[in-house]
Write a protein that holds these residues in place. Structure first.
Motif, PDB file in Angstrom:
ATOM      1  N   ARG A 180      31.619  48.426 118.988  1.00 29.25           N
ATOM      2  CA  ARG A 180      30.375  48.926 119.561  1.00 29.25           C
ATOM      3  C   ARG A 180      29.143  48.362 118.874  1.00 29.25           C
ATOM      4  N   PHE A 181      29.266  48.037 117.578  1.00 28.02           N
ATOM      5  CA  PHE A 181      28.077  47.655 116.842  1.00 28.02           C
ATOM      6  C   PHE A 181      28.171  46.283 116.178  1.00 28.02           C
ATOM      7  N   LYS A 182      29.229  45.507 116.475  1.00 28.56           N
ATOM      8  CA  LYS A 182      29.389  44.206 115.835  1.00 28.56           C
ATOM      9  C   LYS A 182      28.194  43.300 116.098  1.00 28.56           C
ATOM     10  N   LYS A 183      27.709  43.292 117.338  1.00 28.65           N
ATOM     11  CA  LYS A 183      26.605  42.409 117.706  1.00 28.65           C
ATOM     12  C   LYS A 183      25.236  43.044 117.481  1.00 28.65           C
ATOM     13  N   ARG A 184      25.210  44.362 117.165  1.00 33.41           N
ATOM     14  CA  ARG A 184      23.931  45.021 116.966  1.00 33.41           C
ATOM     15  C   ARG A 184      24.046  46.085 115.873  1.00 33.41           C
ATOM     16  N   PRO A 185      24.409  45.695 114.642  1.00 32.62           N
ATOM     17  CA  PRO A 185      24.571  46.677 113.565  1.00 32.62           C
ATOM     18  C   PRO A 185      23.292  47.421 113.244  1.00 32.62           C
ATOM     19  N   MET A 186      22.133  46.786 113.542  1.00 27.74           N
ATOM     20  CA  MET A 186      20.859  47.442 113.267  1.00 27.74           C
ATOM     21  C   MET A 186      20.702  48.697 114.121  1.00 27.74           C
ATOM     22  N   HIS A 187      21.327  48.720 115.289  1.00 27.57           N
ATOM     23  CA  HIS A 187      21.227  49.901 116.147  1.00 27.57           C
ATOM     24  C   HIS A 187      21.852  51.113 115.477  1.00 27.57           C
ATOM     25  N   PHE A 188      22.930  50.899 114.728  1.00 30.03           N
ATOM     26  CA  PHE A 188      23.596  52.015 114.051  1.00 30.03           C
ATOM     27  C   PHE A 188      22.912  52.339 112.729  1.00 30.03           C
ATOM     28  N   PHE A 189      22.887  51.368 111.828  1.00 30.95           N
ATOM     29  CA  PHE A 189      22.330  51.616 110.502  1.00 30.95           C
ATOM     30  C   PHE A 189      20.828  51.877 110.563  1.00 30.95           C
ATOM     31  N   GLY A 190      20.124  51.123 111.411  1.00 32.23           N
ATOM     32  CA  GLY A 190      18.676  51.295 111.522  1.00 32.23           C
ATOM     33  C   GLY A 190      18.315  52.661 112.069  1.00 32.23           C
ATOM     34  N   THR A 191      19.028  53.106 113.096  1.00 29.32           N
ATOM     35  CA  THR A 191      18.748  54.424 113.671  1.00 29.32           C
ATOM     36  C   THR A 191      19.030  55.535 112.669  1.00 29.32           C
ATOM     37  N   LEU A 192      20.194  55.457 112.012  1.00 30.05           N
ATOM     38  CA  LEU A 192      20.548  56.475 111.023  1.00 30.05           C
ATOM     39  C   LEU A 192      19.562  56.468 109.856  1.00 30.05           C
ATOM     40  N   GLY A 193      19.211  55.262 109.388  1.00 26.80           N
ATOM     41  CA  GLY A 193      18.265  55.155 108.282  1.00 26.80           C
ATOM     42  C   GLY A 193      16.891  55.691 108.641  1.00 26.80           C
ATOM     43  N   THR A 194      16.418  55.390 109.851  1.00 26.09           N
ATOM     44  CA  THR A 194      15.107  55.874 110.287  1.00 26.09           C
ATOM     45  C   THR A 194      15.082  57.388 110.391  1.00 26.09           C
ATOM     46  N   LEU A 195      16.179  57.965 110.925  1.00 23.92           N
ATOM     47  CA  LEU A 195      16.244  59.425 111.043  1.00 23.92           C
ATOM     48  C   LEU A 195      16.218  60.093 109.670  1.00 23.92           C
ATOM     49  N   MET A 196      16.979  59.532 108.711  1.00 24.51           N
ATOM     50  CA  MET A 196      17.016  60.114 107.375  1.00 24.51           C
ATOM     51  C   MET A 196      15.677  59.953 106.667  1.00 24.51           C
ATOM     52  N   PHE A 197      15.074  58.773 106.809  1.00 24.14           N
ATOM     53  CA  PHE A 197      13.767  58.545 106.185  1.00 24.14           C
ATOM     54  C   PHE A 197      12.725  59.490 106.766  1.00 24.14           C
ATOM     55  N   THR A 198      12.741  59.654 108.085  1.00 27.83           N
ATOM     56  CA  THR A 198      11.781  60.543 108.735  1.00 27.83           C
ATOM     57  C   THR A 198      11.978  61.989 108.297  1.00 27.83           C
ATOM     58  N   ALA A 199      13.240  62.411 108.185  1.00 29.12           N
ATOM     59  CA  ALA A 199      13.528  63.783 107.748  1.00 29.12           C
ATOM     60  C   ALA A 199      13.040  64.002 106.317  1.00 29.12           C
ATOM     61  N   GLY A 200      13.323  63.056 105.431  1.00 27.09           N
ATOM     62  CA  GLY A 200      12.874  63.179 104.048  1.00 27.09           C
ATOM     63  C   GLY A 200      11.365  63.178 103.928  1.00 27.09           C
ATOM     64  N   LEU A 201      10.719  62.299 104.696  1.00 29.98           N
ATOM     65  CA  LEU A 201       9.264  62.246 104.677  1.00 29.98           C
ATOM     66  C   LEU A 201       8.658  63.537 105.215  1.00 29.98           C
ATOM     67  N   GLY A 202       9.282  64.080 106.267  1.00 29.71           N
ATOM     68  CA  GLY A 202       8.800  65.337 106.841  1.00 29.71           C
ATOM     69  C   GLY A 202       8.880  66.482 105.851  1.00 29.71           C
ATOM     70  N   ILE A 203      10.013  66.566 105.118  1.00 33.12           N
ATOM     71  CA  ILE A 203      10.165  67.621 104.109  1.00 33.12           C
ATOM     72  C   ILE A 203       9.118  67.464 103.011  1.00 33.12           C
ATOM     73  N   THR A 204       8.867  66.243 102.590  1.00 34.33           N
ATOM     74  CA  THR A 204       7.879  65.982 101.540  1.00 34.33           C
ATOM     75  C   THR A 204       6.490  66.406 101.994  1.00 34.33           C
ATOM     76  N   ILE A 205       6.104  66.034 103.202  1.00 35.10           N
ATOM     77  CA  ILE A 205       4.784  66.412 103.732  1.00 35.10           C
ATOM     78  C   ILE A 205       4.670  67.927 103.833  1.00 35.10           C
ATOM     79  N   TRP A 206       5.756  68.580 104.283  1.00 32.16           N
ATOM     80  CA  TRP A 206       5.732  70.046 104.398  1.00 32.16           C
ATOM     81  C   TRP A 206       5.531  70.701 103.039  1.00 32.16           C
ATOM     82  N   LEU A 207       6.176  70.178 101.981  1.00 34.37           N
ATOM     83  CA  LEU A 207       6.016  70.719 100.635  1.00 34.37           C
ATOM     84  C   LEU A 207       4.585  70.545 100.140  1.00 34.37           C
TER      85      LEU A 207
END
Length: 324
Positions: free
Chosen positions: A230-257
């Motif tokens: 599913r992701f051999k030709k587009r690994p960025m779709h998997f890792f990039g999406t997961l990484g962006t979601l985690m980064f956004t969640a962490g940034l959101g928690i930091t801003i809330w604090l």
């Protein structure tokens, strides 16, 4: 398109010196009875018995028999991959060398590919002569594969299969992925996949070459092939999406604090240091993991765009097999 043969029979084998002469006679008898033009490619996967010497003797008697010998044992996937590279028949039949697959099934399998226009037909050993320690894990493995792949086959790992030549020339089988050839074929666009009930013979010579560990490997390989396909030709779709979601969640928690601290600072003056709150460290870890996953996706994308690495197996000797 004209093909040199109607059928190529590819037989991967490991230490099957006793069964080879009988298997070849059986295949030859079926081919002659139906007037097929054919070749038999016996791929010796680093046998330690006299299998290669037997193949040499058989080939000396009959030029339709061709052989490939690996320098060491690479596994069934490697043997099939090499056989697929060398075969030249319009329809390609694979079967095991232990006489548990019946060559009498070949004409019906050929008809399903040639006239019913299937891309791939997999055998289904509806009645098996195997112990429960093997049949029960096999049923569980097949059920999981059906669920994840969406392919309605009862027996993915049956060695007796038939293919259009284009299928075997297009797919690449490596590692232990021979169990998932129908899955690989489907994800390469070959969607006409059929099934045929076939006879399962009792083992006549030797002992099985597979242990219970193959079911553990099979499950891990299923996860691997699902991800890679599913992701051999587009690994960025998997890792990039997961990484962006985690980064956004962490940034959101930091801003809330930070907002919470400013609000309390101006409301009653009593504040708690951000670094004293466990939530801050959770946010920090999430941001770092998000960045790492994003970079992993970026690097994987670059590698997939530039990589040209192919399977490489050391062939010790060969007899009459067409060069890849």
């Amino acid at each position: 398109m004209q093909y040199p043969y109607d059928i190529s029979v590819v037989v991967p084998l490991f230490n099957e010196e006793e069964s080879l002469p009988e298997l070849v006679r059986w295949i030859r008898r079926v081919m002659h009875a139906h007037e097929f033009s054919y070749e038999i490619i016996l791929v010796d996967d680093g046998s330690t018995d006299r299998s290669w010497e037997v193949i040499q003797d058989l080939s000396a008697e009959d030029n339709t028999i061709k052989g490939i010998s690996f320098n060491r044992n690479y596994g069934k996937s490697a043997a099939l991959h090499m056989g697929f590279q060398r075969c030249a028949g319009e329809v390609v039949i694979t079967m095991d060398a232990d006489l548990q697959d019946s060559p009498d099934e070949i004409p019906a399998l050929y008809d399903m590919i040639k006239h019913q226009k299937y891309d791939l037909v997999s055998g289904w050993k509806q009645k098996r002569f195997d112990p429960l320690s093997k049949t029960i894990p096999t049923k569980l493995f097949n059920a999981a594969t059906r669920k994840l792949s969406g392919i309605k086959l009862h027996d993915f790992n049956c060695g007796l299969k038939a293919y259009r030549q284009l299928v075997v020339k297009t797919i690449e089988v490596h590692g232990e992925m021979h169990r998932y050839i129908p899955v690989i074929a489907k994800w390469n666009g070959f969607t006409r996949i059929g099934e045929k009930v076939v006879k399962h013979q009792e083992r006549k010579y030797g002992t099985t070459k597979f242990g219970l560990e193959r079911f553990v490997y099979g499950f891990l390989d299923l996860l691997s092939i699902t991800f890679v396909s599913r992701f051999k030709k587009r690994p960025m779709h998997f890792f990039g999406t997961l990484g962006t979601l985690m980064f956004t969640a962490g940034l959101g928690i930091t801003i809330w604090l930070i907002v919470q601290k400013l609000f309390r600072l101006y409301s009653d003056g009593r504040v708690r240091d951000i670094v004293d709150q466990p939530l801050f460290f959770l946010a920090l870890v999430t941001v770092i993991l998000g960045v790492q996953l994003f970079l992993a996706g970026f690097l994987a994308e670059m590698i997939s765009m530039t990589s040209s690495r192919k399977n490489e197996y050391l062939v010790r000797d060969h007899i009459g097999a067409v060069k890849a």
